[in-house]
Enzyme design. Structure first.
Site, PDB file in Angstrom:
ATOM      1  N   TYR A  64     -23.303  -4.175  21.112  1.00  0.00           N
ATOM      2  CA  TYR A  64     -22.592  -3.391  20.104  1.00  0.00           C
ATOM      3  C   TYR A  64     -22.445  -4.183  18.804  1.00  0.00           C
ATOM      4  CZ  TYR A  64     -18.746  -0.799  17.895  1.00  0.00           C
ATOM      5  OH  TYR A  64     -17.959  -0.100  17.025  1.00  0.00           O
ATOM      6  N   SER A  86     -18.412  -1.715  11.466  1.00  0.00           N
ATOM      7  CA  SER A  86     -17.306  -2.135  12.323  1.00  0.00           C
ATOM      8  C   SER A  86     -16.847  -3.534  11.934  1.00  0.00           C
ATOM      9  CB  SER A  86     -17.743  -2.141  13.793  1.00  0.00           C
ATOM     10  OG  SER A  86     -16.781  -2.762  14.621  1.00  0.00           O
TER      11      SER A  86
END
Length: 675
Positions: free
Chosen positions: A565, A552
């Site tokens: 996250y 990501s």
């Protein structure tokens, strides 16, 4: 569609639907009739015959070649003899009527020259058992009297058509023939009569073999070679499969197929396994797909994995030497180059059969053909002695110029042909897009997801080159089970995509230990477990491989309210670097993709992450994708398909010297530039 052609297609489909009648893509059927010539408006006699490469069970009118009967008959007058019979195949093109349809097959002469309105040529196991028996001619007479005649072995072609035509002419009482070493041909005045005659020959031969045959034609069971219990058998097969696939892919990468049916396990447990397997297959359709003989592991099922692998390597080396010698014994100056010396069939007592091919269907069909061969050997040995056509004749077919020309006409393989991909989180969103793209580029795909129904839906959308497996990536045993299922489906693993993920958006003080553990278990620990399991299989194969992490932008960018996250994604990103360095010596490349703002079609965003991020940024959830797009340099929204394209770019071959790379797919986020 002409009524005669429609009736032929229906008959073909019925015959081809039952594997007792013929093998996949084996045999051909024909019908003769009259149509109106569009040029002269006069009646013209035609023959419709299944074209080259088609399958009777799925035949359509487009799979038929349509030829003028008068021109086929005229070829007899210009036939230059058996030494030049291959020239007649090109002559069939000058007999075609109209445009479209399939290319005429080598067996066209059999159908066009036999004086019967309807003809079936089939490869039933029972018929081939008689055809390969040492005293097949006498057995045929005993089984059928003068209703079915014997035609000695001859390679398919124009002369065989003349031979059968002569037998039909000289024996008006006959309904068909047994073709030595090959199969059967039947005929009839109507389509129904022809079909009935074909089935009569097949079923009569089946009854004859059952009633007259001796028990245990393969000999007694050898202690230690019996089938392992199912659970142990599957586990051993999954452990062996990568090693075997690597050996079978020495010359050319192959896809694998595993079969542990009763017929295979019974054959591999018997005393005469090695003796009979060494004789090889006989019917041309069989050995063209299975090679002249299989590789047989000569150890009991109780041997250790290390012992089995070591022995397989020895046997594989011997197999390659023997195959090269076979080629050298029979090759001539104009023979095609040797296509590869690796086995297409590997038999492992107590475990089953591994078959290989250029794609999943070819691998599966090769295994099915070897089962046909086992049935043929059983039938022949039950009433006589199995005696396939001799080695030189096998070579003449395997390296036939006409077969080589057919291979050369095959479409160019897709970029990921022969590669097996394993995609976690493949049931939805980015994972689904990746699975679909890899399949479209030719890969076989194992769709892994915690949501079994979602995985199955994606696999169904892809088709027979995909399987669905249930995978909790945070559980080591579940990961191993998922990989075992994938390996048994396709033979091994070449490309793994660590895509499974989830996200919970909370400020630091609201992030619970459970939130932290859940995200790290799925993404950090899950990627580790998947990569570790994949790396073992890839190293066992010895074929290199690719591992791609879907990380990501948050792996390098400190966004608000996503500490768990972002930390998990940073863990994944560093795994890429660590594993690229460690696995490089094995030819395994490890790279990453860093997406951002993938809202539409995203499983994560649909499960609450979208609403949470929209709240953080103070925009409606429905406008979150547009919001992300506006903050990028390109001002473009990122979709799951864009991430899939990056995965393909990394694994598709053009970046073959690249490892340890992170590819941003974020439409340009300057704060996330890699430094």
């Amino acid at each position: 569609m002409n009524d005669t052609a429609a009736e032929l297609v229906a008959r073909s489909n019925r015959l081809g639907a039952d594997p007792r009648n013929t093998n996949y893509a084996g045999g051909n059927t024909s019908a003769k009739g009259t149509a109106t010539d569009p040029v002269t408006s006069q009646p013209i006699d035609l023959v419709w015959v299944k074209g080259s490469g088609g399958d009777l069970g799925t035949l359509t009118s487009q799979g038929l070649a349509v030829l003028r009967q008068d021109r086929l008959n005229a070829l007899v007058e210009v036939y230059p003899g058996v030494e030049r019979e291959d020239e007649m195949v090109a002559a069939f093109d000058y007999c075609l009527h109209g445009k479209g349809g399939a290319a005429p097959s080598i067996d066209t002469a059999m159908h066009g020259l036999v004086d019967a309105p309807h003809v079936d040529h089939l490869h039933p196991d029972s018929g081939i058992a008689l055809a390969t028996a040492a005293d097949g001619e006498a057995l045929t007479r005993e089984c059928f009297g003068d209703r079915v005649m014997w035609v000695p072995w001859r390679r398919p072609g124009f002369q065989l058509g003349l031979d059968i035509a002569a037998v039909k002419r000289d024996n008006p009482q006959a309904i068909g023939v047994i073709l030595g070493g090959h199969g059967i041909t039947a005929w009839g005045d109507t389509s129904a009569e022809c079909e009935a005659n074909s089935l009569d020959i097949i079923r009569t031969a089946e009854r004859f073999l059952a009633e007259r045959g001796k028990p245990e034609p393969f000999g007694p069971v050898v202690p230690g070679f019996e089938a392992l219990p199912e659970e142990d058998r599957k586990a051993r097969a999954a452990a062996l499969a990568p090693y075997i696939r690597g050996l079978a892919s020495t010359d050319n990468p192959q896809v694998g197929h595993y079969n542990d049916s009763e017929v295979v396990l019974e054959f591999t447990a018997r005393a005469r396994l090695a003796e009979l397997a060494a004789l090889g297959t006989s019917c041309p359709d069989h050995f063209l797909r299975t090679k002249v003989r299989p590789l047989v592991l000569d150890l009991p099922a109780t041997a250790s994995l290390d012992e089995a692998v070591a022995r397989l390597r020895e046997l594989h080396a011997s197999y390659r030497e023997d195959y090269a010698a076979y080629y050298q014994r029979h090759a001539t100056e104009d023979s095609p180059a040797m296509r590869g010396a690796d086995p297409a069939i590997v038999l492992v007592p107590g475990v089953g059969m591994f078959s290989f091919g250029k794609d999943k269907q070819t691998a599966r069909v090769a295994g099915e053909f070897y089962i046909n061969a086992i049935n043929v050997m059983r039938g022949a040995e039950a009433v006589s002695t199995y005696q396939p056509i001799d080695e030189r004749e096998k070579f003449r077919i395997e390296y036939w110029a006409l077969e080589e020309a057919k291979l050369q006409r095959m479409p160019k393989p897709k970029p990921l042909a022969t590669r097996v991909a394993f995609v976690t989180g493949g049931g939805s969103g980015i994972g689904k897009a990746i699975a679909l793209r890899l399949a479209a580029e030719g890969a076989c795909v194992v769709v892994a997801d915690l949501d079994t129904a979602a995985a199955e839906a994606t696999a169904k959308e892809i088709g027979p080159t995909a399987v669905a497996v249930t995978a909790d990536v945070s559980n080591a045993s579940a990961v191993q089970q998922a990989f075992d299922e994938g390996v048994l489906a396709f033979g091994g693993i070449d490309l793994v995509v660590n895509n499974a993920g989830l996200s919970i958006s909370k400020p630091l003080l609201e992030t619970t230990e459970k939130d932290w553990d859940l995200q790290h278990d799925v993404m950090a620990k899950g990627s580790f477990l998947v990569s570790r399991t994949a790396a073992k299989a890839m190293i066992d194969q010895g074929m290199g491989g690719d591992i791609v992490y879907i990380s990501s932008k948050n792996a390098v960018f400190a966004g608000p309210n996503n500490v768990a996250y972002g930390a998990a994604k940073a863990d994944q990103a560093h795994q890429v670097r660590l594993l690229a360095a460690e696995l490089g010596p094995h030819g395994i490349r490890v790279n990453g993709v860093n997406p951002d703002g993938v809202v539409r079609g995203s499983g994560i965003f649909a499960k609450g992450w979208g609403a949470q991020r929209a709240a953080v940024y103070g925009v409606p959830e429905s406008e979150l994708g547009a919001f992300y797009a506006q903050r990028t340099l390109l001002k473009r929204e990122v979709l799951p398909e864009h991430v899939a394209a990056a995965v393909f770019a990394l694994a598709g071959g053009d970046l073959s010297q690249t490892t340890g790379l992170h590819v941003p797919v974020d439409a340009g986020v300057a704060a996330a530039f890699l430094r």
